[in-house]
Design a protein around this motif. Structure first.
Motif, PDB file in Angstrom:
ATOM      1  N   ARG A 184      39.001  38.898  53.411  1.00 26.13           N
ATOM      2  CA  ARG A 184      39.041  40.121  52.603  1.00 26.13           C
ATOM      3  C   ARG A 184      40.091  40.002  51.497  1.00 26.13           C
ATOM      4  O   ARG A 184      39.869  40.445  50.361  1.00 26.13           O
ATOM      5  CB  ARG A 184      39.359  41.305  53.512  1.00 26.13           C
ATOM      6  CG  ARG A 184      38.989  42.659  52.908  1.00 26.13           C
ATOM      7  CD  ARG A 184      39.413  43.768  53.845  1.00 26.13           C
ATOM      8  NE  ARG A 184      38.699  43.665  55.111  1.00 26.13           N
ATOM      9  CZ  ARG A 184      39.151  44.147  56.269  1.00 26.13           C
ATOM     10  NH1 ARG A 184      40.355  44.711  56.322  1.00 26.13           N
ATOM     11  NH2 ARG A 184      38.441  44.039  57.382  1.00 26.13           N
ATOM     12  N   GLU A 185      41.216  39.394  51.813  1.00 21.50           N
ATOM     13  CA  GLU A 185      42.269  39.223  50.801  1.00 21.50           C
ATOM     14  C   GLU A 185      41.863  38.223  49.719  1.00 21.50           C
ATOM     15  O   GLU A 185      42.295  38.335  48.571  1.00 21.50           O
ATOM     16  CB  GLU A 185      43.568  38.767  51.471  1.00 21.50           C
ATOM     17  CG  GLU A 185      44.348  39.912  52.087  1.00 21.50           C
ATOM     18  CD  GLU A 185      45.753  39.493  52.481  1.00 21.50           C
ATOM     19  OE1 GLU A 185      46.077  38.305  52.264  1.00 21.50           O
ATOM     20  OE2 GLU A 185      46.489  40.337  52.994  1.00 21.50           O
ATOM     21  N   ARG A 186      41.076  37.251  50.107  1.00 19.53           N
ATOM     22  CA  ARG A 186      40.598  36.294  49.096  1.00 19.53           C
ATOM     23  C   ARG A 186      39.672  36.973  48.095  1.00 19.53           C
ATOM     24  O   ARG A 186      39.696  36.675  46.893  1.00 19.53           O
ATOM     25  CB  ARG A 186      39.862  35.131  49.768  1.00 19.53           C
ATOM     26  CG  ARG A 186      40.785  34.121  50.402  1.00 19.53           C
ATOM     27  CD  ARG A 186      40.016  32.956  50.961  1.00 19.53           C
ATOM     28  NE  ARG A 186      40.877  32.022  51.659  1.00 19.53           N
ATOM     29  CZ  ARG A 186      40.447  30.931  52.283  1.00 19.53           C
ATOM     30  NH1 ARG A 186      39.144  30.650  52.314  1.00 19.53           N
ATOM     31  NH2 ARG A 186      41.304  30.129  52.895  1.00 19.53           N
ATOM     32  N   VAL A 187      38.830  37.862  48.599  1.00 16.87           N
ATOM     33  CA  VAL A 187      37.906  38.570  47.705  1.00 16.87           C
ATOM     34  C   VAL A 187      38.680  39.579  46.857  1.00 16.87           C
ATOM     35  O   VAL A 187      38.480  39.683  45.640  1.00 16.87           O
ATOM     36  CB  VAL A 187      36.796  39.257  48.528  1.00 16.87           C
ATOM     37  CG1 VAL A 187      35.877  40.064  47.606  1.00 16.87           C
ATOM     38  CG2 VAL A 187      35.992  38.220  49.291  1.00 16.87           C
ATOM     39  N   ARG A 188      39.553  40.360  47.519  1.00 17.95           N
ATOM     40  CA  ARG A 188      40.341  41.383  46.814  1.00 17.95           C
ATOM     41  C   ARG A 188      41.829  41.118  47.069  1.00 17.95           C
ATOM     42  O   ARG A 188      42.429  41.704  47.973  1.00 17.95           O
ATOM     43  CB  ARG A 188      39.969  42.776  47.302  1.00 17.95           C
ATOM     44  CG  ARG A 188      38.548  43.176  46.936  1.00 17.95           C
ATOM     45  CD  ARG A 188      38.213  44.537  47.492  1.00 17.95           C
ATOM     46  NE  ARG A 188      36.841  44.905  47.206  1.00 17.95           N
ATOM     47  CZ  ARG A 188      36.270  46.036  47.643  1.00 17.95           C
ATOM     48  NH1 ARG A 188      36.961  46.876  48.399  1.00 17.95           N
ATOM     49  NH2 ARG A 188      35.018  46.310  47.342  1.00 17.95           N
ATOM     50  N   PRO A 189      42.430  40.231  46.307  1.00 22.33           N
ATOM     51  CA  PRO A 189      43.847  39.910  46.573  1.00 22.33           C
ATOM     52  C   PRO A 189      44.773  41.063  46.163  1.00 22.33           C
ATOM     53  O   PRO A 189      44.507  41.779  45.195  1.00 22.33           O
ATOM     54  CB  PRO A 189      44.086  38.672  45.713  1.00 22.33           C
ATOM     55  CG  PRO A 189      43.090  38.753  44.631  1.00 22.33           C
ATOM     56  CD  PRO A 189      41.886  39.462  45.185  1.00 22.33           C
ATOM     57  N   LYS A 190      45.866  41.197  46.901  1.00 20.44           N
ATOM     58  CA  LYS A 190      46.881  42.204  46.616  1.00 20.44           C
ATOM     59  C   LYS A 190      47.994  41.576  45.799  1.00 20.44           C
ATOM     60  O   LYS A 190      48.462  40.487  46.103  1.00 20.44           O
ATOM     61  CB  LYS A 190      47.447  42.769  47.925  1.00 20.44           C
ATOM     62  CG  LYS A 190      46.454  43.638  48.673  1.00 20.44           C
ATOM     63  CD  LYS A 190      47.081  44.172  49.933  1.00 20.44           C
ATOM     64  CE  LYS A 190      46.088  45.023  50.709  1.00 20.44           C
ATOM     65  NZ  LYS A 190      46.680  45.535  51.974  1.00 20.44           N
TER      66      LYS A 190
END
Length: 253
Positions: A184-190
């Motif tokens: 999920r972080e790869r798709v939508r990184p913070k």
């Protein structure tokens, strides 16, 4: 050899039957000899000249073979270009006498097209010599194949910002996450995970920054240079007492 055909006698009763057949098989009688014409004489002369030329051909070939042998001998007596260059080449001693700075002369400088110009360029101020490995047969830095490179170490002024501790904490947090959260972080990184104070960054790069060690102009790298002892870092007087004690003990024995 003259062939003569036998004829049948007329008293023979079969004479008239076979007479026509025998006449067809008779050999033609030779024509009376006539005087040779002018054209025939010319043809005979041409044939004679041709035969004479054929007889003379092997003689010419023998002469040509002799000429070829002479040419081969001349070629063997000739000197090749490589030998001529070696003969006209200056020796190292002669080149040292002709040059203003003979200490710069090397053994391979003699093979240059214009050795005097080469030595003149070497003697000029602020010239950088060609690296030594150009004349080595083995490849450049082949001796450092088995040596492991040490990991890159950040300089001290960047370590003072505390970025290494922040990276370690972020990596520990990412290691504790599940695979689903990582995807999920790869798709939508913070963004903004590692917030560093700008004052620290400013001080690190504008106040505490130190210049890296650089080589002098013309000081080229060669294989094994990093393992050599740097005499500039060594100062006299550090091992003075130890050397004095060793000298005293040597005199006692």
């Amino acid at each position: 050899i003259d062939w003569k055909t036998e004829g049948l006698e007329r008293s023979n009763p079969t004479y008239y039957i076979f007479n026509k057949i025998f006449e067809k098989f008779k050999l033609p009688e030779p024509a009376p000899e006539t005087l040779p014409s002018v054209e025939a004489l010319q043809l005979k002369e041409k044939e004679k000249t041709k035969e004479e030329k054929k007889e003379e051909v092997p003689k010419d070939t023998a002469v040509e073979d002799d000429d070829d042998d002479d040419m081969e001998k001349d070629d063997s007596n000739k000197i090749s270009r490589k030998k001529l260059r070696k003969m006209n080449r200056l020796t190292v001693a002669e080149l040292k006498q002709l040059v203003a700075r003979p200490e710069l002369v090397e053994m391979h400088d003699v093979t240059a097209r214009d050795p005097r110009l080469l030595l003149n360029l070497k003697a000029t101020r602020n010239t950088v010599q060609v690296p030594r490995h150009w004349c080595f047969k083995r490849k450049y830095l082949q001796g450092k194949r088995g040596i492991e490179k040490p990991p890159f170490d950040l300089p001290e002024f960047i370590k003072k910002t505390g970025i290494m501790e922040m990276r370690e904490t972020v990596q520990n947090q990412e290691g504790q996450k599940t695979l689903k959260a990582q995807m999920r972080e790869r798709v939508r990184p913070k963004l903004g995970k590692m917030d560093i104070d700008y004052q620290k960054l400013h001080d690190a790069f504008f106040r505490w920054q130190t210049k890296p060690k650089t080589t002098i102009h013309g000081d080229l790298y060669y294989e094994g240079k990093e393992f050599e002892t740097k005499l500039r870092e060594k100062k006299t007087g550090k091992n003075q007492r130890r050397t004095e004690n060793c000298a005293r003990n040597a005199h006692q024995y």
